[in-house]
Design a protein around this motif. Structure first.
Motif, mmCIF file in Angstrom:
data_model
loop_
_atom_site.group_PDB
_atom_site.id
_atom_site.type_symbol
_atom_site.label_atom_id
_atom_site.label_comp_id
_atom_site.label_asym_id
_atom_site.label_seq_id
_atom_site.Cartn_x
_atom_site.Cartn_y
_atom_site.Cartn_z
ATOM 1 N N PHE A 16 0.838 -1.206 0.000
ATOM 2 C CA PHE A 16 0.000 0.000 0.000
ATOM 3 C C PHE A 16 0.875 1.259 0.000
ATOM 4 O O PHE A 16 0.547 2.243 -0.659
ATOM 5 C CB PHE A 16 -0.947 -0.022 1.199
ATOM 6 C CG PHE A 16 -1.807 -1.259 1.228
ATOM 7 C CD1 PHE A 16 -2.896 -1.377 0.385
ATOM 8 C CD2 PHE A 16 -1.481 -2.321 2.061
ATOM 9 C CE1 PHE A 16 -3.664 -2.534 0.382
ATOM 10 C CE2 PHE A 16 -2.242 -3.478 2.067
ATOM 11 C CZ PHE A 16 -3.339 -3.586 1.227
ATOM 12 N N MET B 162 2.024 1.784 -3.623
ATOM 13 C CA MET B 162 1.027 2.268 -4.573
ATOM 14 C C MET B 162 0.549 3.684 -4.277
ATOM 15 O O MET B 162 0.262 4.442 -5.192
ATOM 16 C CB MET B 162 -0.197 1.358 -4.538
ATOM 17 C CG MET B 162 -0.145 0.258 -5.514
ATOM 18 S SD MET B 162 -1.811 -0.349 -5.724
ATOM 19 C CE MET B 162 -1.506 -1.659 -6.855
ATOM 20 N N ILE C 162 -6.729 1.539 0.388
ATOM 21 C CA ILE C 162 -6.518 0.116 0.679
ATOM 22 C C ILE C 162 -7.517 -0.729 -0.107
ATOM 23 O O ILE C 162 -7.156 -1.721 -0.755
ATOM 24 C CB ILE C 162 -6.637 -0.148 2.198
ATOM 25 C CG1 ILE C 162 -5.422 0.466 2.903
ATOM 26 C CG2 ILE C 162 -6.754 -1.638 2.491
ATOM 27 C CD1 ILE C 162 -5.499 0.473 4.404
ATOM 28 N N LEU C 163 -8.763 -0.293 -0.114
ATOM 29 C CA LEU C 163 -9.774 -1.048 -0.860
ATOM 30 C C LEU C 163 -9.524 -0.971 -2.376
ATOM 31 O O LEU C 163 -9.795 -1.933 -3.098
ATOM 32 C CB LEU C 163 -11.178 -0.535 -0.524
ATOM 33 C CG LEU C 163 -11.634 -0.878 0.899
ATOM 34 C CD1 LEU C 163 -12.961 -0.199 1.215
ATOM 35 C CD2 LEU C 163 -11.769 -2.385 1.089
ATOM 36 N N GLU C 164 -8.995 0.149 -2.820
ATOM 37 C CA GLU C 164 -8.678 0.283 -4.246
ATOM 38 C C GLU C 164 -7.648 -0.788 -4.659
ATOM 39 O O GLU C 164 -7.813 -1.469 -5.671
ATOM 40 C CB GLU C 164 -8.106 1.687 -4.522
ATOM 41 C CG GLU C 164 -7.769 1.919 -5.988
ATOM 42 C CD GLU C 164 -7.014 3.227 -6.224
ATOM 43 O OE1 GLU C 164 -6.770 3.985 -5.258
ATOM 44 O OE2 GLU C 164 -6.653 3.484 -7.385
ATOM 45 N N THR C 165 -6.626 -0.938 -3.822
ATOM 46 C CA THR C 165 -5.593 -1.947 -4.119
ATOM 47 C C THR C 165 -6.178 -3.352 -4.095
ATOM 48 O O THR C 165 -5.916 -4.159 -4.994
ATOM 49 C CB THR C 165 -4.448 -1.829 -3.093
ATOM 50 O OG1 THR C 165 -3.899 -0.517 -3.186
ATOM 51 C CG2 THR C 165 -3.364 -2.852 -3.344
ATOM 52 N N ILE C 166 -6.981 -3.636 -3.071
ATOM 53 C CA ILE C 166 -7.570 -4.977 -2.956
ATOM 54 C C ILE C 166 -8.460 -5.262 -4.169
ATOM 55 O O ILE C 166 -8.434 -6.347 -4.751
ATOM 56 C CB ILE C 166 -8.359 -5.094 -1.633
ATOM 57 C CG1 ILE C 166 -7.375 -5.076 -0.452
ATOM 58 C CG2 ILE C 166 -9.220 -6.345 -1.609
ATOM 59 C CD1 ILE C 166 -8.025 -4.917 0.901
ATOM 60 N N MET D 20 -8.209 -3.967 -7.148
ATOM 61 C CA MET D 20 -7.416 -4.138 -8.368
ATOM 62 C C MET D 20 -7.049 -5.606 -8.561
ATOM 63 O O MET D 20 -7.036 -6.111 -9.679
ATOM 64 C CB MET D 20 -6.128 -3.310 -8.290
ATOM 65 C CG MET D 20 -6.305 -1.837 -8.549
ATOM 66 S SD MET D 20 -4.677 -1.051 -8.496
ATOM 67 C CE MET D 20 -5.132 0.669 -8.638
ATOM 68 N N LEU E 142 -5.233 -7.300 -11.580
ATOM 69 C CA LEU E 142 -3.868 -6.780 -11.387
ATOM 70 C C LEU E 142 -2.946 -7.944 -11.036
ATOM 71 O O LEU E 142 -3.240 -8.739 -10.154
ATOM 72 C CB LEU E 142 -3.827 -5.747 -10.258
ATOM 73 C CG LEU E 142 -2.407 -5.277 -9.910
ATOM 74 C CD1 LEU E 142 -1.808 -4.474 -11.051
ATOM 75 C CD2 LEU E 142 -2.387 -4.463 -8.640
ATOM 76 N N VAL F 256 -0.464 -9.906 -4.187
ATOM 77 C CA VAL F 256 -0.615 -9.667 -5.625
ATOM 78 C C VAL F 256 0.000 -10.869 -6.344
ATOM 79 O O VAL F 256 1.152 -11.213 -6.077
ATOM 80 C CB VAL F 256 0.108 -8.370 -6.069
ATOM 81 C CG1 VAL F 256 -0.036 -8.172 -7.576
ATOM 82 C CG2 VAL F 256 -0.443 -7.162 -5.324
#
Lengths: 96, 449
Positions: free
Chosen positions: A83, A86, B7-11, B13, B19, B69
């Motif tokens: 995190f 990013m 954090i939710l954006e990454t999860i 993806m 991703l 990831v």
């Protein structure tokens, strides 16, 4: 080792209690916690520190996944550095 | 600091937008394995690959679990075998050794059965090139590439002429697997020395002894981000840049960490948007999201140019060292949107060629009829290579003259290689042009000294 625990699933009673108890048993320290309900979905994000835990990262991950399966929610743990990488321009992407 | 939204954006993806890190590729120099005996050369190669890359798959999987990831492929690239075998000969023994080592360490592919013949071919290099079809038919994990031109040297048309026949031979020798051999062979102009992507990866002469290069991916993430953009093309470009930054940062993190754990130097991050045949992981669908009814329509080259440029601008700041091919890939068989457009005739070979002038990397994973002549394949290669040479960029051809197939048929590879509809190709003969041989001189603007 800093990590982020995310819990996503249908809302029901006791999710926070169960997850917190599991982390406590593994000596994983909870540093921050927040939760929201998004379109009936319960979303909890915890910032945790694994340094005091006798278990390694994989063991913690496996136990949380098993707990998630028993509660009917998805529980994941990821190192905080993903995190940082990013979403922060200055300190990210150096190491895990 | 970031909050729950990030954090939710990454999860999201990972869980919804495909991703992934497409590949960790360990480049291993084989220069210190060169001897005057094929057996000793092979022994040294085997030992070195086992020593350097023995833990590559485990380390890749560990990192993927820790950051949440997926890291789809773990690969190895080596010094071009035509150089390694020049003294000892025995390239067939070497390729079998490489294939065995690749199998044992559990990697997906090993690239570097390669030759650099952009100016001329030695008699041995000619012999080496002629071995490629057999080598690719006999082995499972080996990929091959041949650099036939650079902007500095011009185009070696003798090599281009030879490659037309070699591509045809590859198709024939692997006819029982849909001419799969052709999917493992790339013909390059301006080949790069640090490419992590297959089938064109090899480790160049200017590289370190052992180096980690990482290829990112994420067309689905870019498409999803664009779905929320209602503004003009400047806003579209900004959105792509920001998304590319985030995607590339993941690659940068993986590159640093993998090199640290494997005792290798940290090489480059390749910014390419690499599609897969899975729905929601398509470069074509990004262009359609920008505003085309279908990829292949007028406007395709312009939207692709915008995408390619914005990906680079976002990625450059996210990574210490950018390298490889770094742009949007347009492999037809590996992209659900490209497959559909090619099937319906909306996307033609000519349009694909135009698209390669503004993106990486070239005419990629394109199936043409099995009875296409070697001269037509050579001329197709020459056209694509000329685009790279004149524009001072990498271009490549990975074309499949699918044995026994005609327009309207399909070649099915499965997995990441996908399925390719056989596309029509002009059959008017370029035989006289190809038979002339020689070298097309380097363009004037390459003479910059």
């Amino acid at each position: 080792m800093k990590a982020i625990v995310s819990v996503i699933g249908k809302d029901k009673r006791g999710i926070i209690a169960h997850v917190s108890a599991a982390l406590y048993k593994m000596d994983v320290n909870i540093e921050d916690i927040s939760q929201t309900i998004l379109q009936e979905y319960f979303t909890m994000i915890m910032a945790v520190d694994l340094d005091a835990s006798p278990l390694d990262f994989d063991a913690v991950k496996t136990r949380l996944a098993e707990l998630g399966a028993s509660l009917g929610v998805e529980i994941n743990i990821q190192l905080q550095s993903i995190f940082d990488s990013m979403h922060r321009v200055d300190t990210g992407a150096h190491s895990l | 600091m970031y909050g729950n939204r990030e954090i939710l954006e990454t999860i999201n993806m990972v869980s919804h937008q495909h991703l992934d890190v497409r590949t960790i590729t360990m480049g291993i120099s084989l220069l210190d394995c060169i001897t005057d005996s094929p057996k000793r050369t092979c022994d040294k190669i085997y030992d070195k690959i086992m020593r350097r890359a023995g833990n590559l798959v485990r380390v890749g999987d560990d990192i993927a679990r820790e950051i949440g990831v997926p890291i789809v492929n773990k690969r190895v690239s080596v010094t071009p075998v035509a150089i390694v075998a020049a003294a000892s000969r025995g390239h067939m023994e070497i390729i079998r050794t490489l294939d065995r080592a690749a199998e044992e360490i559990g990697i997906d592919f090993l690239g570097g059965y390669s030759a650099l013949v952009h100016k001329a071919m030695s008699p041995y290099e000619r012999e080496f090139l002629l071995s490629i079809p057999q080598a690719l038919a006999e082995t499972r994990k080996i990929c091959s590439s041949v650099n036939v031109a650079t902007s500095k040297a011009g185009i070696n048309m003798d090599a281009v002429a030879l490659m037309g026949q070699i591509v045809k031979d590859c198709a024939y020798l692997t006819r029982d697997q849909g001419s799969l051999g052709c999917a493992k062979l790339v013909v390059f102009a301006n080949a790069v020395e640090d490419n992590p992507f297959m089938a064109g990866a090899f480790l160049g002469m200017g590289e370190d002894d052992c180096v980690i290069n990482v290829g990112v991916s994420g067309p689905g993430v870019v498409k999803s981000a664009l779905e929320r953009v209602d503004g003009d093309l400047t806003e579209v470009a900004e959105c792509i840049k920001q998304t590319a930054f985030k995607i590339t940062r993941v690659g940068q993190l993986v590159c640093r960490e993998a090199s640290k754990r494997l005792g290798a130097s940290s090489g480059i991050v390749d910014l390419s948007l690499a599609p897969t045949p899975v729905v929601g992981d398509s470069v074509a669908h990004i262009l359609e999201e920008i505003g085309l009814e279908s990829v292949g329509a007028c406007g395709t080259t312009a939207t692709l140019a915008l995408l390619n440029d914005a990906v680079k601008k976002g990625g450059v700041m996210a990574s210490s060292h950018v390298g490889g091919l770094s742009g949007a890939f347009i492999p037809v068989s590996e992209d659900a949107g490209m497959i559909r457009a090619a099937e319906s005739g909306l996307l033609t070979l000519e349009k694909l060629e135009a698209m390669t002038a503004v993106c990486s990397v070239g005419l990629d994973m394109i199936a043409v009829p099995g009875d296409t002549s070697a001269q037509v394949i050579s001329a197709l290669i020459a056209d694509e290579i000329a685009i790279g040479v004149v524009n001072t960029k990498t271009t490549a051809v990975r074309v499949i003259p699918a044995y026994g197939k005609k327009v309207g048929d399909y070649v099915e590879f499965g997995g990441l290689l996908g399925r390719a509809p056989v596309m029509p190709i002009h059959t008017a003969s370029p035989a006289k042009f190809i038979a002339r041989g020689g070298r097309i001189p380097a363009p004037l603007h390459s003479n910059k000294n």
